[in-house]
Design a protein around this motif. Structure first.
Motif, PDB file in Angstrom:
ATOM      1  N   PHE A  36      10.213  -5.845  15.055  1.00  0.00           N
ATOM      2  CA  PHE A  36       9.376  -4.649  14.937  1.00  0.00           C
ATOM      3  C   PHE A  36       7.886  -4.970  14.950  1.00  0.00           C
ATOM      4  CE2 PHE A  36      13.288  -2.836  12.991  1.00  0.00           C
ATOM      5  CZ  PHE A  36      13.497  -1.874  13.956  1.00  0.00           C
ATOM      6  N   ALA A  37       7.510  -6.161  14.527  1.00  0.00           N
ATOM      7  CA  ALA A  37       6.093  -6.519  14.439  1.00  0.00           C
ATOM      8  C   ALA A  37       5.456  -6.681  15.813  1.00  0.00           C
ATOM      9  CB  ALA A  37       5.920  -7.801  13.636  1.00  0.00           C
ATOM     10  N   ARG A  38       6.233  -6.931  16.821  1.00  0.00           N
ATOM     11  CA  ARG A  38       5.678  -7.083  18.175  1.00  0.00           C
ATOM     12  C   ARG A  38       4.972  -5.817  18.636  1.00  0.00           C
ATOM     13  NH1 ARG A  38       8.567 -11.493  21.072  1.00  0.00           N
ATOM     14  NH2 ARG A  38      10.071 -12.283  19.582  1.00  0.00           N
ATOM     15  N   ARG A  39       5.424  -4.670  18.148  1.00  0.00           N
ATOM     16  CA  ARG A  39       4.852  -3.398  18.581  1.00  0.00           C
ATOM     17  C   ARG A  39       3.709  -2.920  17.694  1.00  0.00           C
ATOM     18  NH1 ARG A  39      10.224  -0.380  18.491  1.00  0.00           N
ATOM     19  NH2 ARG A  39      11.356  -2.308  18.497  1.00  0.00           N
ATOM     20  N   LEU A  40       3.395  -3.641  16.622  1.00  0.00           N
ATOM     21  CA  LEU A  40       2.332  -3.206  15.716  1.00  0.00           C
ATOM     22  C   LEU A  40       0.967  -3.655  16.207  1.00  0.00           C
ATOM     23  CD1 LEU A  40       3.795  -3.934  12.184  1.00  0.00           C
ATOM     24  CD2 LEU A  40       3.399  -1.722  13.215  1.00  0.00           C
ATOM     25  N   ASP A  41      -0.001  -2.811  16.004  1.00  0.00           N
ATOM     26  CA  ASP A  41      -1.386  -3.156  16.298  1.00  0.00           C
ATOM     27  C   ASP A  41      -1.963  -3.892  15.089  1.00  0.00           C
ATOM     28  OD1 ASP A  41      -3.961  -3.232  17.305  1.00  0.00           O
ATOM     29  OD2 ASP A  41      -4.458  -1.243  16.516  1.00  0.00           O
ATOM     30  N   ASP A  42      -2.655  -5.003  15.315  1.00  0.00           N
ATOM     31  CA  ASP A  42      -3.201  -5.795  14.212  1.00  0.00           C
ATOM     32  C   ASP A  42      -4.176  -5.011  13.346  1.00  0.00           C
ATOM     33  OD1 ASP A  42      -1.731  -7.983  14.838  1.00  0.00           O
ATOM     34  OD2 ASP A  42      -3.323  -8.997  15.956  1.00  0.00           O
ATOM     35  N   GLY A  43      -4.847  -4.055  13.904  1.00  0.00           N
ATOM     36  CA  GLY A  43      -5.830  -3.293  13.152  1.00  0.00           C
ATOM     37  C   GLY A  43      -5.308  -1.970  12.622  1.00  0.00           C
ATOM     38  N   SER A  44      -4.003  -1.758  12.666  1.00  0.00           N
ATOM     39  CA  SER A  44      -3.458  -0.475  12.228  1.00  0.00           C
ATOM     40  C   SER A  44      -3.595  -0.319  10.714  1.00  0.00           C
ATOM     41  CB  SER A  44      -1.991  -0.348  12.632  1.00  0.00           C
ATOM     42  OG  SER A  44      -1.188  -1.165  11.817  1.00  0.00           O
ATOM     43  N   PRO A  45      -3.785   0.911  10.256  1.00  0.00           N
ATOM     44  CA  PRO A  45      -3.911   1.142   8.816  1.00  0.00           C
ATOM     45  C   PRO A  45      -2.651   0.778   8.040  1.00  0.00           C
ATOM     46  CG  PRO A  45      -4.335   3.173  10.059  1.00  0.00           C
ATOM     47  CD  PRO A  45      -3.989   2.114  11.034  1.00  0.00           C
ATOM     48  N   TRP A  46      -1.480   0.933   8.664  1.00  0.00           N
ATOM     49  CA  TRP A  46      -0.239   0.576   7.983  1.00  0.00           C
ATOM     50  C   TRP A  46      -0.164  -0.926   7.721  1.00  0.00           C
ATOM     51  CZ3 TRP A  46       2.685   3.947   5.655  1.00  0.00           C
ATOM     52  CH2 TRP A  46       2.658   5.270   6.079  1.00  0.00           C
ATOM     53  N   LEU A  47      -0.542  -1.713   8.698  1.00  0.00           N
ATOM     54  CA  LEU A  47      -0.504  -3.163   8.527  1.00  0.00           C
ATOM     55  C   LEU A  47      -1.547  -3.618   7.514  1.00  0.00           C
ATOM     56  CD1 LEU A  47       1.163  -5.465   9.534  1.00  0.00           C
ATOM     57  CD2 LEU A  47      -0.474  -5.834  11.337  1.00  0.00           C
ATOM     58  N   GLU A  48      -2.693  -2.973   7.504  1.00  0.00           N
ATOM     59  CA  GLU A  48      -3.715  -3.278   6.501  1.00  0.00           C
ATOM     60  C   GLU A  48      -3.192  -2.963   5.100  1.00  0.00           C
ATOM     61  OE1 GLU A  48      -7.177  -4.779   5.088  1.00  0.00           O
ATOM     62  OE2 GLU A  48      -6.505  -4.807   7.166  1.00  0.00           O
ATOM     63  N   TRP A  49      -2.487  -1.843   4.958  1.00  0.00           N
ATOM     64  CA  TRP A  49      -1.904  -1.474   3.675  1.00  0.00           C
ATOM     65  C   TRP A  49      -0.873  -2.510   3.226  1.00  0.00           C
ATOM     66  CZ3 TRP A  49       3.104  -0.064   2.210  1.00  0.00           C
ATOM     67  CH2 TRP A  49       3.207   0.456   0.918  1.00  0.00           C
ATOM     68  N   VAL A  50      -0.038  -2.981   4.158  1.00  0.00           N
ATOM     69  CA  VAL A  50       0.965  -4.001   3.819  1.00  0.00           C
ATOM     70  C   VAL A  50       0.285  -5.281   3.353  1.00  0.00           C
ATOM     71  CG1 VAL A  50       2.741  -5.503   4.823  1.00  0.00           C
ATOM     72  CG2 VAL A  50       2.775  -3.062   5.298  1.00  0.00           C
ATOM     73  N   ARG A  51      -0.770  -5.681   4.031  1.00  0.00           N
ATOM     74  CA  ARG A  51      -1.516  -6.884   3.614  1.00  0.00           C
ATOM     75  C   ARG A  51      -2.093  -6.713   2.215  1.00  0.00           C
ATOM     76  NH1 ARG A  51      -4.435  -6.886   8.966  1.00  0.00           N
ATOM     77  NH2 ARG A  51      -3.049  -8.061  10.320  1.00  0.00           N
ATOM     78  N   LEU A  52      -2.656  -5.548   1.938  1.00  0.00           N
ATOM     79  CA  LEU A  52      -3.242  -5.296   0.624  1.00  0.00           C
ATOM     80  C   LEU A  52      -2.185  -5.302  -0.475  1.00  0.00           C
ATOM     81  CD1 LEU A  52      -5.823  -2.518   1.530  1.00  0.00           C
ATOM     82  CD2 LEU A  52      -6.295  -4.886   0.925  1.00  0.00           C
ATOM     83  N   VAL A  53      -1.043  -4.707  -0.205  1.00  0.00           N
ATOM     84  CA  VAL A  53       0.031  -4.693  -1.201  1.00  0.00           C
ATOM     85  C   VAL A  53       0.548  -6.113  -1.440  1.00  0.00           C
ATOM     86  CG1 VAL A  53       2.404  -3.923  -1.634  1.00  0.00           C
ATOM     87  CG2 VAL A  53       0.697  -2.307  -0.823  1.00  0.00           C
ATOM     88  N   ALA A  54       0.726  -6.889  -0.378  1.00  0.00           N
ATOM     89  CA  ALA A  54       1.197  -8.270  -0.534  1.00  0.00           C
ATOM     90  C   ALA A  54       0.196  -9.100  -1.326  1.00  0.00           C
ATOM     91  CB  ALA A  54       1.441  -8.894   0.835  1.00  0.00           C
ATOM     92  N   THR A  55      -1.086  -8.916  -1.058  1.00  0.00           N
ATOM     93  CA  THR A  55      -2.122  -9.647  -1.798  1.00  0.00           C
ATOM     94  C   THR A  55      -2.132  -9.239  -3.264  1.00  0.00           C
ATOM     95  OG1 THR A  55      -3.438  -9.781   0.207  1.00  0.00           O
ATOM     96  CG2 THR A  55      -4.577 -10.177  -1.861  1.00  0.00           C
ATOM     97  N   ALA A  56      -1.986  -7.945  -3.523  1.00  0.00           N
ATOM     98  CA  ALA A  56      -1.966  -7.468  -4.907  1.00  0.00           C
ATOM     99  C   ALA A  56      -0.756  -8.007  -5.662  1.00  0.00           C
ATOM    100  CB  ALA A  56      -1.971  -5.950  -4.937  1.00  0.00           C
ATOM    101  N   LEU A  57       0.406  -8.048  -5.008  1.00  0.00           N
ATOM    102  CA  LEU A  57       1.595  -8.598  -5.652  1.00  0.00           C
ATOM    103  C   LEU A  57       1.422 -10.075  -5.972  1.00  0.00           C
ATOM    104  CD1 LEU A  57       4.444  -6.869  -3.630  1.00  0.00           C
ATOM    105  CD2 LEU A  57       3.928  -6.557  -6.047  1.00  0.00           C
ATOM    106  N   LEU A  58       0.861 -10.815  -5.038  1.00  0.00           N
ATOM    107  CA  LEU A  58       0.623 -12.238  -5.277  1.00  0.00           C
ATOM    108  C   LEU A  58      -0.374 -12.448  -6.410  1.00  0.00           C
ATOM    109  CD1 LEU A  58       1.133 -15.148  -4.450  1.00  0.00           C
ATOM    110  CD2 LEU A  58      -0.734 -14.917  -2.808  1.00  0.00           C
ATOM    111  N   ALA A  59      -1.441 -11.660  -6.433  1.00  0.00           N
ATOM    112  CA  ALA A  59      -2.431 -11.768  -7.507  1.00  0.00           C
ATOM    113  C   ALA A  59      -1.793 -11.429  -8.856  1.00  0.00           C
ATOM    114  CB  ALA A  59      -3.608 -10.840  -7.225  1.00  0.00           C
ATOM    115  N   GLY A  60      -0.918 -10.441  -8.880  1.00  0.00           N
ATOM    116  CA  GLY A  60      -0.233 -10.089 -10.127  1.00  0.00           C
ATOM    117  C   GLY A  60       0.669 -11.200 -10.625  1.00  0.00           C
ATOM    118  N   VAL A  61       1.390 -11.837  -9.727  1.00  0.00           N
ATOM    119  CA  VAL A  61       2.274 -12.938 -10.117  1.00  0.00           C
ATOM    120  C   VAL A  61       1.454 -14.116 -10.647  1.00  0.00           C
ATOM    121  CG1 VAL A  61       3.872 -14.676  -9.219  1.00  0.00           C
ATOM    122  CG2 VAL A  61       4.171 -12.283  -8.611  1.00  0.00           C
ATOM    123  N   VAL A  62       0.365 -14.447  -9.957  1.00  0.00           N
ATOM    124  CA  VAL A  62      -0.488 -15.553 -10.410  1.00  0.00           C
ATOM    125  C   VAL A  62      -1.098 -15.233 -11.770  1.00  0.00           C
ATOM    126  CG1 VAL A  62      -2.630 -16.797  -9.917  1.00  0.00           C
ATOM    127  CG2 VAL A  62      -0.955 -16.459  -8.115  1.00  0.00           C
TER     128      VAL A  62
END
Length: 118
Positions: A36-62
């Protein structure tokens, strides 16, 4: 009582269980994500949201590991653990976002501080 299955009773059953219950379910989602990632645009708001959530989860675990550590990490003084957070942040900011260097710096501070003080 039923007789055990010969193949599952041998030394290979833990590897089979690991494959069936850990590797296959995880890999299935990874391959679907690649498809599914092949069809995503790197600058899409959804992908930016996923990156932010992943970063927040990692920061919370640390943060949880550093502020309420389990096991041997609890013996390391709080100021060393906080320095192991501050030093890599400063490293990322000062070295043009070189993450691997920041990880090595964090490990050096944490291991060095633990070795020196414990």
């Amino acid at each position: 009582m039923t007789a055990p299955i010969a193949f599952l009773d041998g030394p290979w059953w833990p590897y089979l269980a690991l494959l069936l219950f850990a590797v296959i379910p995880t890999e299935m989602w990874r391959w679907l994500a690649v498809a599914f990632a092949r069809r995503l645009d790197d600058g899409s708001p959804w992908l930016e949201w996923v990156r932010l959530v992943a970063t927040a989860l990692l920061a919370g675990v640390v943060a949880k590991l550093m502020l309420t550590p389990p096991g041997v990490l609890a013996e390391v003084p709080l100021f060393v653990r906080l320095a192991a957070i501050a030093v890599p942040v400063a490293t990322v900011l000062l070295t043009n976002r070189r993450v691997m260097l920041a990880v090595v710096a964090a490990e050096a501070v944490l291991i060095g501080g633990a070795w020196w003080l414990i």
